[in-house]
Design a protein around this motif. Structure first.
Motif, short mmCIF file in Angstrom:
data_model
loop_
_atom_site.label_atom_id
_atom_site.label_comp_id
_atom_site.label_asym_id
_atom_site.label_seq_id
_atom_site.Cartn_x
_atom_site.Cartn_y
_atom_site.Cartn_z
N GLN B 12 42.21 -23.41 3.91
CA GLN B 12 41.57 -23.00 2.36
C GLN B 12 42.76 -21.76 1.95
O GLN B 12 42.22 -20.69 2.02
N ARG B 14 44.36 -20.74 -0.57
CA ARG B 14 44.13 -20.23 -1.85
C ARG B 14 43.15 -19.09 -1.60
O ARG B 14 42.93 -18.15 -2.41
N LYS B 15 41.66 -19.66 -1.28
CA LYS B 15 40.45 -18.86 -1.18
C LYS B 15 41.02 -17.53 -0.36
O LYS B 15 40.58 -16.56 -0.70
N PHE B 16 41.69 -17.83 0.72
CA PHE B 16 41.99 -16.68 1.53
C PHE B 16 42.93 -15.74 0.68
O PHE B 16 42.58 -14.48 0.75
N LEU B 18 43.10 -15.37 -2.56
CA LEU B 18 42.49 -14.69 -3.51
C LEU B 18 41.72 -13.45 -3.00
O LEU B 18 41.62 -12.33 -3.66
N THR B 19 41.23 -13.80 -1.97
CA THR B 19 39.92 -12.71 -1.30
C THR B 19 41.05 -11.49 -0.98
O THR B 19 40.40 -10.27 -1.39
N CYS B 20 42.11 -11.81 -0.25
CA CYS B 20 42.82 -10.80 0.31
C CYS B 20 43.51 -9.80 -0.94
O CYS B 20 43.54 -8.81 -0.71
N ILE B 297 31.97 -12.50 2.40
CA ILE B 297 33.03 -13.66 2.48
C ILE B 297 32.96 -14.20 3.78
O ILE B 297 32.68 -15.37 4.01
N THR B 300 29.61 -15.88 4.27
CA THR B 300 29.71 -17.15 3.63
C THR B 300 30.51 -18.11 4.54
O THR B 300 29.83 -19.42 4.61
N GLN B 301 31.58 -17.71 4.66
CA GLN B 301 32.53 -18.84 5.67
C GLN B 301 31.76 -19.42 6.95
O GLN B 301 31.85 -20.38 7.08
N ASP B 304 29.11 -21.72 6.02
CA ASP B 304 29.73 -22.89 5.52
C ASP B 304 29.97 -23.81 6.71
O ASP B 304 30.03 -24.80 6.64
N GLN B 329 39.11 -13.57 11.86
CA GLN B 329 39.15 -13.97 10.31
C GLN B 329 39.14 -12.85 9.57
O GLN B 329 39.62 -12.38 8.58
#
Lengths: 229, 396
Positions: B12, B14-16, B18-20, B297, B300-301, B304, B329
């Protein structure tokens, strides 16, 4: 033939007093190298409890359990502490929903089981590819599980269960998510592999159609093994 | 053993990313606040350091002109120059000024110094020249907006910019102007004609009420006193202990003397302390917010993929493999966010309206802090992962 598993009067009780539930009642079972056994029974019959005891996930209440000739449970307690290591080195698991790791590609999903027992990456990858070729999914090695069909995923799961050379494979409803034809193919594959590699296989299932040609079949009801054939 | 953390994040990207990016912006603000703090300290101490004085002499029972009002007679410098160990003494005046310049308010910090002595005068003239004439010249801060040749009305007169100086500002960040001491005194103390007349009448009536009959020349002399400065600074002979001079002044001269370090302490511990604490509090809050974001984050990850973790446990993966997956992570997220924050900060900090100063040690310490909070942030996820039973992998 070398004995892989022996259960003697293995018992598992949940709760106590009025809430006591006997999930496994004095089960006796023996499995040798190259043998394939099925544990049959309806839901709630104690199949999964037996599987969890065999997989050293749940501690039995009494009885004895030996794996590969070593008594791992007896006298009301575990005989060894590193049960996870025992699982890692001597057992392979096949799940109803295959349980492949979604963020690993097919090759890595198999390689990880070999790497966990300390096999170097290169050797692990070689063994994994050999198994994937045997199971006819090598062409999908660089793909992720989500892109594979149910039958392909289950074959990958079988490769993962075998790659580190276990002596016992525990399969929890391995055909439940497959249609009859694919289910039969998976069962045939398990039987062939067990015989060729000298692995003991215990398949827990409620589907009587799948147990044809098994070396032994144990019927369970209300936690007790009723009979074996 | 393969790197599970990188493989999971790679699924993922993109998710990573955006979070960064989000966490990186928070870290960038933390960096900015650190740089503003350093800039504040530098601003607050620049005037003191640029005088080059070893000892400050100020009004007794006060902390000096930067902390509170301090008035001493200008001729004190002659007395102090005679002290043992003192090689030079200069009188300085300080004053905040706000004038209209090209239709906009311009705040300045005026420093009056004796142009012939040079002590306390402009340190780094980047263009033009120092003050050479006795009156109506000044040296201005290069960022004041004033240019060489500009004439600025201060008090009753116009003053011409003859030089530009760099890196000297007041405690509040206002640009400085340097003036010859008599000019600075005139701007600070000289009143307009009406005010002078009023003062003289008032003084004359006060003296008359006291039973005297003062003549006009005496009244004129008394009311027109402008020979007052805010501090006298001393240069001590090399090798001579400044503390001895300080002791001497405090004991015999009825003024308060302190070494330059003492004046710096008053600035940093007193005058700008509140601003420093506020910035420190904001930095701590932002770091806590960053930690909460990363923790959320990561947690949640982890949730998941809790069944995948149960599967790993069931096939025998040791706890360290699970802990490494989650902590790595978190650290990767903090590491990437830190470099994003640093890149954005380095690209933008020059355009910030307040002076910012970046020290490598501050950035290194922030990096360590970010890594530490990443470790803390991963603990909730690790706890959840370690608690999950391998049996959860069984069943449909």
């Amino acid at each position: 033939m070398t004995e892989v598993v022996r259960l003697e009067n293995l018992r598992k009780v949940y709760g106590s007093g009025e809430t006591e539930v006997v999930a496994l009642a004095d089960a006796n079972l023996t499995l040798h190298e190259g043998e394939v056994s099925a544990v049959l029974g309806p839901s709630g019959s104690g199949k999964t409890t037996m599987l969890m005891c065999l997989g050293c996930i749940t501690e039995p209440t009494s009885g004895t359990m030996s794996i590969g000739g070593e008594e791992v449970y007896g006298d009301g307690g575990w005989k060894r502490r590193d049960l996870r290591r025992l699982r890692r080195e001597k057992m392979g698991f096949i799940f109803q929903a295959h349980n492949l790791i979604p963020f690993l590609n097919i090759l890595d999903n198999v390689v990880i089981a070999a790497e966990l027992v300390g096999t170097p990456r290169k050797e692990s990858a070689k063994k994994a590819m050999e198994l994937l070729e045997y199971l006819e999914v090598a062409h999908r090695a660089d793909k992720f599980p989500a892109t594979l069909s149910g039958g392909e995923r289950q074959r990958v799961a079988i490769a993962r269960a075998l790659v580190h050379g276990p002596s016992l494979i525990l399969a929890d409803e391995p055909t439940a998510a497959l249609d009859t034809d694919r289910g039969r193919k998976v069962v045939t594959l398990l039987k062939d592999l067990a015989r060729k590699r000298g692995v003991g296989v215990i398949v827990v299932t409620h589907d009587v159609r799948m147990v044809e040609g098994f070396d032994s079949v144990y019927h369970m009801k209300d936690g007790a093994i009723l009979d074996s054939e | 053993m393969m790197d599970l953390a990188v493989r999971d994040l790679g699924r993922q990207p993109r998710k990573f990313a955006l979070t960064c990016l989000g966490v990186g912006m928070l870290i960038m603000v933390v960096m900015s606040m650190g740089a503003i703090y350093r800039g504040n300290v530098d601003d607050a101490t620049s005037v003191i350091l640029n005088t080059g004085a070893d000892v400050w002499v100020v009004q007794r029972y006060t902390n000096g002109p930067f902390a509170e009002s301090s008035r001493v007679p200008e001729d004190l410098k002659h007395t102090l120059r005679g002290l043992s160990g003192v090689v030079d003494a200069g009188a300085l005046s300080f004053q905040n000024i706000q004038v209209d310049w090209k239709g906009r308010p311009l705040r300045l910090f005026a420093i009056g110094y004796d142009k012939d002595l040079g002590l306390g005068g402009p340190p780094n003239i980047v263009s033009g020249r120092p003050i050479l004439n006795r009156h109506y010249e000044m040296v201005a801060g290069v960022k004041s907006g004033l240019k060489l040749g500009d004439a600025l009305k201060l008090g009753l007169d116009d003053y011409k910019v003859v030089g530009l100086v760099r890196d000297v500002v007041s405690t509040s960040g206002d640009q400085v102007i340097y003036l010859n001491l008599p000019d600075a005194q005139k701007i600070q103390f000289k009143k307009d004609n009406d005010a002078i007349r009023n003062d003289r009448v008032r003084l004359k009536e006060t003296l008359a009420a006291a039973g005297t009959n003062p003549d006009d020349r005496l009244v004129e002399g008394l009311s027109g006193e402008t020979h007052i400065v805010n501090a006298v600074v001393l240069k001590v002979r090399k090798g001579y202990p400044a503390d001895d001079v300080v002791r001497e002044v405090n004991r015999w001269k009825h003024y308060r003397a302190m070494p330059a370090a003492g004046q710096l302490d008053i600035m940093t511990m007193g005058v700008i302390r509140k601003a420093t604490m506020q910035l420190g509090l904001f930095r701590a809050i932002l770091l806590a917010v960053s930690m909460a974001v990363i923790a959320l984050i990561i947690y949640t990850q982890t949730m998941d993929k809790i069944r995948d973790i149960a599967t790993l446990k069931l096939i025998g993966a040791p706890d360290r493999t699970i802990v490494r997956l989650i902590m790595e992570q978190s650290l990767l997220m903090g590491f990437t966010a830190y470099w994003i924050g640093l890149a954005v900060f380095m690209a933008t900090y020059r355009y910030f309206p307040k002076r910012m100063i970046v020290y490598a040690i501050d950035l290194k310490m922030l990096f360590v802090a970010v890594m530490f909070i990443c470790v803390l942030a991963s603990l909730a996820g690790i706890r959840a992962a370690l608690k999950v039973e391998p049996s959860r992998a069984l069943g449909g």
